[in-house]
Design an enzyme around this catalytic site. Structure first.
Site, PDB file in Angstrom:
ATOM      1  N   LYS A   1       0.835  -1.202   0.000  1.00 11.71           N
ATOM      2  CA  LYS A   1       0.000   0.000   0.000  1.00 11.71           C
ATOM      3  C   LYS A   1       0.867   1.249   0.000  1.00 11.71           C
ATOM      4  O   LYS A   1       1.908   1.299   0.676  1.00 11.71           O
ATOM      5  CB  LYS A   1      -0.893  -0.026   1.246  1.00 11.71           C
ATOM      6  CG  LYS A   1      -1.910   1.096   1.338  1.00 11.71           C
ATOM      7  CD  LYS A   1      -2.747   0.952   2.617  1.00 11.71           C
ATOM      8  CE  LYS A   1      -3.837   1.998   2.741  1.00 11.71           C
ATOM      9  NZ  LYS A   1      -4.645   1.821   3.977  1.00 11.71           N
TER      10      LYS A   1
ATOM     11  N   SER B   1      -9.517   1.911   3.165  1.00 15.75           N
ATOM     12  CA  SER B   1      -8.628   2.623   2.278  1.00 15.75           C
ATOM     13  C   SER B   1      -7.655   1.722   1.503  1.00 15.75           C
ATOM     14  O   SER B   1      -7.134   2.141   0.475  1.00 15.75           O
ATOM     15  CB  SER B   1      -7.819   3.647   3.070  1.00 15.75           C
ATOM     16  OG  SER B   1      -7.025   3.012   4.054  1.00 15.75           O
TER      17      SER B   1
ATOM     18  N   SER C   1      -9.583  -0.509   7.413  1.00 15.78           N
ATOM     19  CA  SER C   1      -9.046  -0.311   6.064  1.00 15.78           C
ATOM     20  C   SER C   1      -8.381  -1.527   5.432  1.00 15.78           C
ATOM     21  O   SER C   1      -8.083  -1.501   4.247  1.00 15.78           O
ATOM     22  CB  SER C   1      -8.057   0.859   6.058  1.00 15.78           C
ATOM     23  OG  SER C   1      -8.769   2.076   6.076  1.00 15.78           O
TER      24      SER C   1
END
Ligand SMILES: [Mg+2]
Ligand SMILES: [Zn+2]
Lengths: 488, 98, 490
Positions: free
Chosen positions: A81, A156, A180
């Site tokens: 990420k 996210s 997330s």
């Protein structure tokens, strides 16, 4: 050949590479060519490091040729990420304010992946600074759900979930501040593991809300996630909140079963607005656990409804503070301005997206002189009560089974107001507030074909029990690939 | 809950965010809605409850006073929007603050 | 406006000081990059110091121990559990947009710094306590320099560990404030807490100053004076501020609560920030740093390694060594100086020699050192003890001792070696001295006549000639006695 490798999974890939059935370079090339072919439509990657990945793969192959132990993730092609820093590889937290930033250091979790033989393919799309639940808040581009490209992958860590679901990475790292990792895992039909707070070092995780953030793996199976978590977990002196406990023996827990285990279903999670198909799938997961010898009972977590308001004080307050460093002085974007005050305010106004600004504003409001007690302190007190709820529940049960999200993946653009969006995390926030481990596992699909996820919540540091239950559920529901591997 | 424009502008100033009139107005209503939602916290009786600042009770671990290599100056300045004489360069800090 | 003394009959200044002290660590407060002065700009940084995304703090144990040492030395209450907080403001030298500091849970509270003052000309010593509100830990910011249209930022100093020592408004004159600063400076240097080099910014002072009419209880509006970084400036800046406030009040005005910056070259202060700029630091507990606990083992280590403090040492020098207050004050101003004397006394094994050794240090050693640290002296405490011992046992005269000292300083040789080599041993043999005296008497019949006629003041003349003839080696006491006898006897 290449598609087969793309969905083989972490444990299997490492086995084959170690056994020299396939080279790390072949694995890397297989993933890189799939990314080149399919990611344009999905938008899971922000940066693909072709050369770097091949060089890492070659190093793994050389180590194997030289007789060295290439590590438990030998040749496993992974991605990270974009809120996790990677030395020499552009890291932006999906924000314009960090456009082009090349970190001079690796996050501890990334360094541990590399040391274990993993190959880092690139950086994955996400909501800006991990603030969002749909990946629609990326400053760079949208990310789509491989099961239905008109739907969000969740957020996210949307790119982290979608890339694994679509076979564009064998596994990935995400971060979970309020759900997330688990929410996008549920939306994309993969496994997502948020460890106990402090289990994985936050050194190199670009801070959103420091007391809630945790790095964790997303993978195609519980076993794969367990392998990755074992590698990245453990004490790191550079993170003062990292816990001085050895990494948990998770792979050993995979086959332990759930006979005699007490599983709690939290009443409050089924009372509000929850999609009937989601509720039914979670109950089916409960039935699978019972069939494997577990005992099921209802538990109560009475402060559940205060998790969302507590979270939306604590997280923005910490975020407002953590994001003060983006001032255009030492790195990142700087607006043209003749005067210093203008430089600050314009740099930040240009560099941050609307959701980030909103949270900075709420957080700044809550921390103002005279407001601290009524907001931040109050929220931290409520947080203590939420933790107490869990402590009391865990006196009765060993693990809690709950829905991960109220509904399957929603359509892009569907959530109109900030509060509508915030509500989608209503089941995942409490886990972060309490600091406990949470594992999202797929539990079948809705009639629409979209995946549904359940989450298992455990006692602090008891990732092993969560893995035991997760493995049993996974065996009952299996792992599915999106239509045409997400490439359709 | 009602937030005034002045209040929102004051917060934006504290947070160093240059916001236009339209943006301020949108934020005024959005913040008010979020603060209304958050107001539910006041229903909870928290007298005597120790605020939870860390998820797992931990004490601060201390680092030995040993030195590790610093970043080379050129690495430290590599991403600086402006640099001069080995320093980060910024628009003049206004006279009143010097 | 009359002079300050007259003004102070009516007005009472109330002063509190906040002093930032750089703790003497090798590495920074929250990361392992080196501390240091004079390194090229931005050469002492790392991701934590630069506030790079993803970087985190981890606290330096040495910084804690040094701050605790100061806490113990000031008799402070030490929290078993304290906390770091974030203090937010935007400034180019503050990389994270917040300073890690302590807010509502400081490490130390309610201590005091003892300031020693001489009670009158030769009166007894007086200890005065300046009460401390708190001592807390924090990190330093970097340094901005201003060049026309732009400012340059050097972050070498960013993250250096500091402790901030905050007094209660317990000081009532600029001189007291300066004296407190000196006492604190001496204390931290003694303790090894800080090198305290003010030119390197290792000790920095801000003062809160207000005035009120004598007899009033309520405090006046205070101003904060920043950037008063020498003992002299402390006194000057505070005196100036007292005068400024009194002038405003006597003209019927009101003092504004503001921060003012002392401009040492102009000898005036200027308001620092515009009034409409609100300072709201948005303190909250730093979520990156769990509570800091001070356990028994840490305290034991701190207490058992604690050196003797300056005030008790000064008192001991007066009491045990029989020094005057002024001499004791000079010799305890620097720990190294006091340690030198203690070591010399130990080497001599005779407390009675402390006074002559002290005067040797004050009159000879400090003079030739000429401001250099005593650690650079080639004459060690053991060597000084031997030298003074030779005087005490009449082996050499005090006058010769000074020459021997010079030779010791130049050659590094021991006193006894020099005395023997140069034949400087004192002549105390009566027969030798008698023949020397008789020779002088024989050579100066005129003066002998005068002496015998009653001009007894000529005795010194005769003794002096003997000393000269003996190259200063004649025992002056014996020579005087003999000479008297011989002049009277024949
Ligand atoms: Mg202060
Ligand atoms: Zn301070």
């Amino acid at each position: 050949m290449s598609d087969e490798l793309a969905f083989a999974g972490v444990v299997e890939l490492a086995r084959r590479v170690r056994a020299k059935e396939v080279s790390a370079r072949e694995v890397a090339d297989a993933f890189l060519s799939r990314i080149d072919a399919h990611d344009g439509a999905l938008g899971t990657y922000l940066v693909v490091d072709h050369d770097g990945a091949r060089a890492q793969a070659d190093a793994v192959d050389a180590a194997i040729a030289g007789g060295a132990d290439p590590g438990p993730l030998a040749g496993v092609a992974m991605a990270v990420k974009d809120v996790i820093v990677t030395e020499g590889l552009v890291t932006t937290a999906a924000s314009k304010i960090l456009a082009g930033w090349v970190p001079p250091y690796d996050a501890t979790a990334v360094a541990r992946l590399r040391a274990a033989g993993a190959v880092i393919l690139g950086k994955l799309n996400c909501d800006e600074f991990a603030m969002g639940s749909s990946n629609e808040r990326s400053a760079w581009k949208p990310c789509r759900n491989p099961w239905d490209r008109d739907r969000v992958p969740g957020g996210s860590s949307g790119g982290s979930a979608a890339a694994v679901a679509a076979g564009l990475a064998a596994a990935s790292l995400g971060t979970d501040t309020g759900g997330s990792i688990r929410q996008p895992a549920a939306f994309c039909g993969v496994v997502g593991f948020k460890p106990t707070y402090g289990r994985v070092s936050r050194w190199g995780a670009i801070a959103f809300a420091s007391s809630l953030d945790q790095i964790g793996p997303l993978a195609r199976s519980v076993g794969d996630a367990a392998r990755v978590l074992e590698v990245i977990a453990g004490l790191d002196p550079r993170d003062s909140t990292s816990i001085d406990q050895p990494a948990p023996a998770l792979e050993a827990a995979l086959a332990a079963g759930v006979a005699g285990l007490k599983v709690g279903l939290p009443r409050e999670y089924f009372e509000g607005s929850i999609d009937a198909e989601v509720a039914a799938a979670v109950h089916a997961a409960g039935a699978a656990l019972v069939a494997a010898g577990a005992e099921l009972c209802e538990v109560s977590l009475p402060h559940t409804r205060y998790a969302l308001p507590a979270y939306y004080v604590i997280a923005p307050a910490e975020a407002a503070s953590n994001l003060a460093r983006y001032d255009g002085v030492r790195f990142g974007h700087r607006a043209t301005a003749r005067e210093l005050g203008d430089m600050y305010a314009t740099t930040r106004a240009e560099g941050f997206g609307p959701e980030v600004k909103r949270r900075i504003m709420i957080g700044t409001y809550a921390l103002r002189a005279g407001y601290y007690d009524a907001y931040y302190k109050k929220a931290q007190q409520v947080r203590a009560l939420i933790k107490r709820d869990f402590d009391q529940a865990f006196e009765l049960v060993d693990v809690i089974l709950a829905p991960t999200t109220p509904t399957p993946a929603f359509a892009i653009g569907e959530k109109a107001t900030p509060l509508d969006m915030y509500q989608t995390d209503v089941f995942t926030l409490a886990c972060n507030l309490a600091g406990i481990p949470g594992l999202a596992v797929p539990v079948g699909a809705a009639t629409s074909g979209l995946p549904i996820g359940a989450q298992l919540l455990g006692r602090p540091l008891d990732e092993a029990t969560v893995v035991r239950a997760g493995a049993v559920i996974e065996a009952a529901f299996g792992t599915k690939r999106p239509p045409a591997g997400g490439a359709a | 809950m009602v937030l005034t424009r002045e209040e929102v502008a004051e917060i934006a100033q504290l947070a160093r965010l240059a916001l236009g009139d339209a943006e301020l107005e949108v934020l005024r209503t959005e913040l008010a809605a979020i603060l209304d939602h958050v107001a539910a916290l006041q229903e909870v009786e928290t007298t005597g409850v120790e605020p939870m600042t860390h998820a797992v009770p931990t004490m601060l671990r201390l680092r030995p006073d040993t030195v590790a290599a610093s970043l080379p100056v050129e690495v430290a300045l590599a991403d600086a929007p402006a640099a001069k004489d080995g320093c980060f360069e910024v628009p003049a800090i206004i006279k009143a603050a010097t | 406006m009359t002079d300050l003394a007259t003004v102070l009959e009516i007005w009472e200044p109330v002063i509190g000081l906040e002093v930032h002290i750089q703790l003497a660590t090798e590495s920074k407060a929250f990361s392992a990059s080196a501390t240091g002065f004079g390194a090229p700009p931005n050469s002492l940084t790392d991701p934590t110091v630069l506030g790079l995304p993803g970087a985190l703090p981890s606290f330096n144990v040495r910084a804690l121990e040094l701050a605790l040492r100061l806490g113990v030395a000031t008799g402070s209450k030490i929290r078993a559990r304290c906390r770091f907080a974030r203090k937010h403001y935007f400034y180019p030298d503050l990389p994270k947009g917040y300073q890690i500091s302590q807010y509502d849970e400081p490490l130390c509270e309610d201590g005091a710094v003892e300031v020693m003052v001489a009670g009158g000309a030769s009166g007894p010593l007086e200890r005065r306590k300046v009460r401390l509100q708190r001592i807390h830990l924090e990190e330093d910011a970097g340094k901005n320099t201003h060049h026309g249209t732009s400012s340059l930022v050097d972050l070498n100093r960013a993250g250096v560990p500091l402790c901030e020592v905050v007094t209660l408004p317990d000081l009532h004159s600029a001189a007291d404030a300066a004296e407190y600063m000196r006492a604190l400076h001496r204390l931290v240097r003694y303790l090894g807490v800080s090198e305290g080099d003010m030119e390197k910014g290792q000790l920095r002072c801000d003062a809160n100053v207000s005035v009120r009419r004598r007899g009033e209880d309520r405090l006046g509006t205070r101003t904060e004076l920043k950037n008063i970084n020498s003992f002299r400036f402390v006194q000057k800046a505070i005196e100036h501020e007292i005068g400024r406030q009194v002038r405003i009040l006597e003209d019927g005005g009101a003092v504004e609560r503001e921060t003012r910056l002392w401009d040492a070259s102009a000898g005036v202060s200027q308001p620092m920030r515009s009034k409409e700029e609100i300072a709201d630091y948005r303190y909250f507990p730093d979520p990156d740093l769990p509570p800091l606990t001070v356990d028994g083992a840490t305290m034991r280590k701190v207490i058992t390694t604690m050196p003797e403090l300056p005030a008790p040492k000064l008192e001991r020098f007066v009491r045990e060594y029989g020094l005057t207050f002024d001499d004791a004050a000079t010799l305890t101003a620097e720990r190294e100086l006091a340690d030198f004397l203690d070591a010399a006394v130990r080497a001599a094994g005779n407390g009675a020699l402390a006074r002559p050794m002290a005067s040797f240090m004050l009159n000879e050693l400090l003079r030739v050192l000429d401001g250099r640290p005593i650690g650079q002296s080639p004459v060690t405490p053991v060597a000084l003890a031997e030298l003074v011992g030779l005087v005490a046992s009449d082996v050499i005269s005090g006058k010769i001792a000074k020459d021997v000292f010079t030779s010791m300083w130049e050659t590094g040789d021991a006193a006894r070696v020099i005395v023997e080599r140069d034949g400087l041993r004192q002549i105390s043999d009566e027969a030798t001295l008698r023949s020397m005296c008789e020779q002088i008497i024989a050579d100066n019949p005129k003066q002998v006549e005068l002496y015998r006629a009653g001009k007894e003041s000529l005795l010194g003349f005769f003794v002096g000639l003997v000393m000269k003839a003996s190259d200063g080696k004649a025992n002056p006491g014996l020579t005087t006695e003999l000479m008297k006898k011989l002049l009277a006897g024949s």
